[in-house]
Scaffold this motif. Structure first.
Motif, short mmCIF file in Angstrom:
data_model
loop_
_atom_site.label_atom_id
_atom_site.label_comp_id
_atom_site.label_asym_id
_atom_site.label_seq_id
_atom_site.Cartn_x
_atom_site.Cartn_y
_atom_site.Cartn_z
N TYR A 464 0.84 -1.20 0.00
CA TYR A 464 0.00 0.00 0.00
C TYR A 464 0.88 1.25 0.00
O TYR A 464 0.65 2.20 -0.75
N LYS A 465 1.90 1.27 0.84
CA LYS A 465 2.76 2.45 0.95
C LYS A 465 4.13 2.08 1.48
O LYS A 465 4.27 1.15 2.26
N ALA A 466 5.13 2.82 1.03
CA ALA A 466 6.48 2.65 1.59
C ALA A 466 6.73 3.83 2.52
O ALA A 466 6.55 4.98 2.13
N CYS A 467 7.11 3.56 3.77
CA CYS A 467 7.40 4.67 4.69
C CYS A 467 8.81 4.50 5.24
O CYS A 467 9.18 3.40 5.65
N TRP A 468 9.52 5.59 5.29
CA TRP A 468 10.84 5.57 5.92
C TRP A 468 10.59 5.59 7.44
O TRP A 468 9.67 6.28 7.91
N ILE A 469 11.35 4.82 8.18
CA ILE A 469 11.10 4.78 9.62
C ILE A 469 12.37 5.14 10.40
O ILE A 469 13.49 4.91 9.95
N ASP A 470 12.15 5.74 11.56
CA ASP A 470 13.23 5.92 12.52
C ASP A 470 12.61 6.08 13.91
O ASP A 470 11.38 6.22 14.03
N LYS A 512 0.57 0.39 17.40
CA LYS A 512 1.28 -0.57 18.23
C LYS A 512 2.69 -0.13 18.58
O LYS A 512 3.26 -0.57 19.58
N PHE A 513 3.28 0.68 17.72
CA PHE A 513 4.66 1.11 17.93
C PHE A 513 4.72 2.63 17.98
O PHE A 513 5.18 3.29 17.05
N PRO A 514 4.21 3.20 19.08
CA PRO A 514 4.05 4.66 19.14
C PRO A 514 5.37 5.43 19.08
O PRO A 514 5.38 6.61 18.73
N ASP A 515 6.49 4.77 19.41
CA ASP A 515 7.76 5.50 19.40
C ASP A 515 8.43 5.50 18.04
O ASP A 515 9.50 6.09 17.85
N ILE A 516 7.82 4.82 17.10
CA ILE A 516 8.43 4.79 15.76
C ILE A 516 7.78 5.87 14.91
O ILE A 516 6.56 6.03 14.90
N ARG A 517 8.64 6.61 14.22
CA ARG A 517 8.11 7.65 13.33
C ARG A 517 8.04 7.07 11.91
O ARG A 517 9.02 6.49 11.43
N PHE A 518 6.88 7.23 11.28
CA PHE A 518 6.68 6.75 9.90
C PHE A 518 6.69 7.99 9.01
O PHE A 518 5.84 8.87 9.17
N HIS A 519 7.64 8.05 8.08
CA HIS A 519 7.77 9.25 7.26
C HIS A 519 7.36 8.96 5.82
O HIS A 519 7.66 7.91 5.29
N PHE A 520 6.69 9.96 5.24
CA PHE A 520 6.22 9.78 3.86
C PHE A 520 7.12 10.49 2.85
O PHE A 520 6.80 10.59 1.68
N SER A 521 8.25 11.00 3.32
CA SER A 521 9.27 11.48 2.39
C SER A 521 10.62 11.09 2.98
O SER A 521 10.73 10.89 4.19
N SER A 522 11.62 10.97 2.12
CA SER A 522 12.90 10.39 2.55
C SER A 522 13.72 11.34 3.42
O SER A 522 14.71 10.94 3.99
#
Ligand code: G4P
Length: 524
Positions: A464-470, A512-522
């Motif tokens: 569905y979508k690719a998200c960069w995570i940190d 479920k993983f509130p400390d993870i940031r999901f980014h929609f740009s690199s």
């Protein structure tokens, strides 16, 4: 003229819209008013026609044409205007996103009958992220349009920006009478239907007794509407416009040359000249004497006899000179350019000097990537040139085992050009191509075959979508990566990317993983 003066008189911007709202027409009319062309129709449309979906040869041909119209420079009342064209076809939205990284402001065209449409909303998200000043042109007032106040409300809510009308229409469609310019308190009557040349218009003050002969039976309504505008909207504040908080709005009909000059006159007065640019280490001011710039777009030459590409360099500071050595920061190599191109109206020509805000076309034999920085020696890397979450995905496989190397090189170069994005699955090392439009898959396959002599085939994949995570929570990040191992991939820079199967899976992961940031740009 000194560097400061050259900067002060430059305006570099893009016109964006949902397809068919009138971007091409407005661009052309601005060139017409600017004296850069003399008859409408002189500019080749950068629009990729809808019928071309099944014929990507035609698309490529049209994209080839668009090199010339990628940047259209012209002078108007001593101001050097650079319009950066963006592809009309939404499958090439990624090109548009990148072009937005190189402009200092934006004009959004909205169809007055249709209001805010999807593509406009997406492009506005990019502007908002970058705090780009935007102006809105509500087009096609010669056709029956929605109520102007409804449109203004919709722009505010859908584009999430405050608006301030600087002109206001009197009716629309068959009873369209004209536009009142709030900025300079004059009414321009809609009379001409001459689409070819600049039409003479009658300008009248609001209290002019003659006004009634032009706008009856809407005279009282105009007075009421203007009173409402003054009551509802705060006075125009240029600083808030420059901060990307308020969008001045104009009404008109591009095809009838109507309202375009008001837009242009106001634009050159209030739109920003080149602004400071951010790098990983510091802010670069345009007035710095040393040249810096970055590549925001690479265009393959569609002529099979000339395999080279054109890299579009946005000058951020100093003076760019032909035949002078510049540092290509990523490779550490000194390079000089003997025939850099400048773009004036629909022509390109060799340029000796260019200033901040200008776009220079550099011939490239495959060395440059989007985001590459050029300087006079300083190690700089401009930021704000991100990749955006693609929306369509497929596995890409080699269809000719003899041509493995050609395929790898081809994919690499096409990704550097920004045609699509490449992800490598953590699970099985398979390569996944992500794009914003279905056409790119065909374009990639075609270009791999014709330019790199390589064959590829695609296999479906449900993403569905690719998200960069940190995350700052290393433990949670490690846990996430372990649990979602089958959905993890790396981008071409080695950054972790989560490939969500469905919007529900993404939402669940976020919860479920509130400390993870999901980014929609690199870039985050
Ligand atoms: P785009 O680049 O945003 O995709 O839009 P474009 O300028 O190509 O305009 C889309 C269509 O809308 C064109 O008609 C164009 O002539 C028409 N148009 C643009 N401005 C106005 C306007 O102010 N009033 C009216 N009534 N129409 C306008 P088309 O039939 O698709 O193409 P064409 O055959 O006219 O070129």
């Amino acid at each position: 003229m000194g560097l400061n003066e050259e900067i002060r008189r430059r305006r570099t911007f893009a016109i964006i819209s949902h397809p068919d709202a009138g971007k091409t027409t407005l661009t052309e009319k601005l060139l017409l008013f600017g004296g850069a062309i003399h008859v409408a129709g002189a500019v080749k449309s950068n629009k990729i026609r809808k019928t071309a979906t099944s014929d990507f040869m035609e698309i490529e041909r049209q994209r080839g044409i668009s090199v010339a119209t990628s940047v259209m420079g012209f002078e108007y009342e001593g101001i050097k205007i650079n319009i950066l064209d963006t592809p009309g076809h939404e499958d090439f939205a990624e090109d548009t996103y990148r072009t937005l990284t190189a402009v200092d402001s934006v004009i959004i065209v909205i169809d007055g009958a249709k209001g805010v449409e999807t593509q406009t909303r997406k492009l506005m998200n990019v502007c908002r992220m970058r705090k780009t000043p935007v102006m809105v042109f509500v087009n096609k007032l010669d056709r029956p349009c929605r109520d102007p106040f409804d449109l203004l409300d919709e722009i505010e809510s859908e584009l999430q920006i405050r608006v301030r009308p600087l002109s206001f229409p009197v009716s629309s469609g068959p009873t369209f009478k004209g536009v009142y310019n709030i900025y300079d308190s004059s009414f321009t009557a809609f009379m001409s239907n001459d689409r070819q040349t600049v039409a003479e218009t009658v300008k009248l003050a609001l209290d002019s007794p003659e006004l009634d002969t032009y706008i009856a039976p809407f005279t009282q309504k105009l007075h009421d509407d203007l009173a409402l505008v003054e009551g509802v909207y705060e006075p125009f504040d240029r600083d808030r416009y420059l901060a990307g908080e308020v969008a001045p709005v104009f009404f008109g009909s591009a095809i009838n040359n109507f309202g375009v000059q008001d837009l242009l006159e106001t634009f050159i007065r209030i739109a920003p000249s080149p602004r400071p640019s951010t790098t990983q280490t510091r802010i670069v001011e345009p007035t710095e004497p040393k040249m810096t710039g970055f590549v925001f777009k690479i265009h393959a030459n569609m002529d099979p006899n000339h395999r080279d590409r054109i890299a579009f360099l946005k000058i951020c500071s100093g003076t760019f000179e032909r035949n002078k050595n510049y540092l290509h920061v990523r490779s550490g190599k000194q390079m000089k350019f003997s025939s850099p191109n400048a773009f004036m109206a629909e022509k390109k020509s060799i340029v000796d000097v260019a200033y901040p805000g200008d776009i220079v076309g550099l011939h490239d034999t495959g060395n440059f990537k989007i985001g590459d920085t050029f300087t006079e020696g300083e190690q700089l890397k401009f930021t704000g040139i991100p990749s955006f979450s693609p929306e369509l995905f497929r596995y890409i496989e080699n269809a000719d085992p003899q041509k493995f190397k050609q395929l790898a090189k081809g994919i690499d170069q096409l990704m550097d050009e920004g045609v699509a994005q490449l992800f490598t699955s953590r699970l099985n090392g398979r390569k996944i191509i992500g794009t914003v439009g279905a056409l790119q898959f065909e374009v990639i396959q075609y270009r791999l075959e014709h330019e790199y002599n390589a064959l590829c085939r695609y296999e479906p994949i449900q993403i569905y979508k690719a998200c960069w995570i940190d995350s700052d929570n290393a433990e949670q990040l490690a846990d996430f990566m372990k649990r979602k191992y089958t959905n993890m991939a790396v981008d071409k820079h080695g950054h972790d990317v989560f490939l969500a199967d469905t919007s529900y899976a993404l939402q669940l992961a976020q919860e479920k993983f509130p400390d993870i940031r999901f980014h929609f740009s690199s870039e985050f």
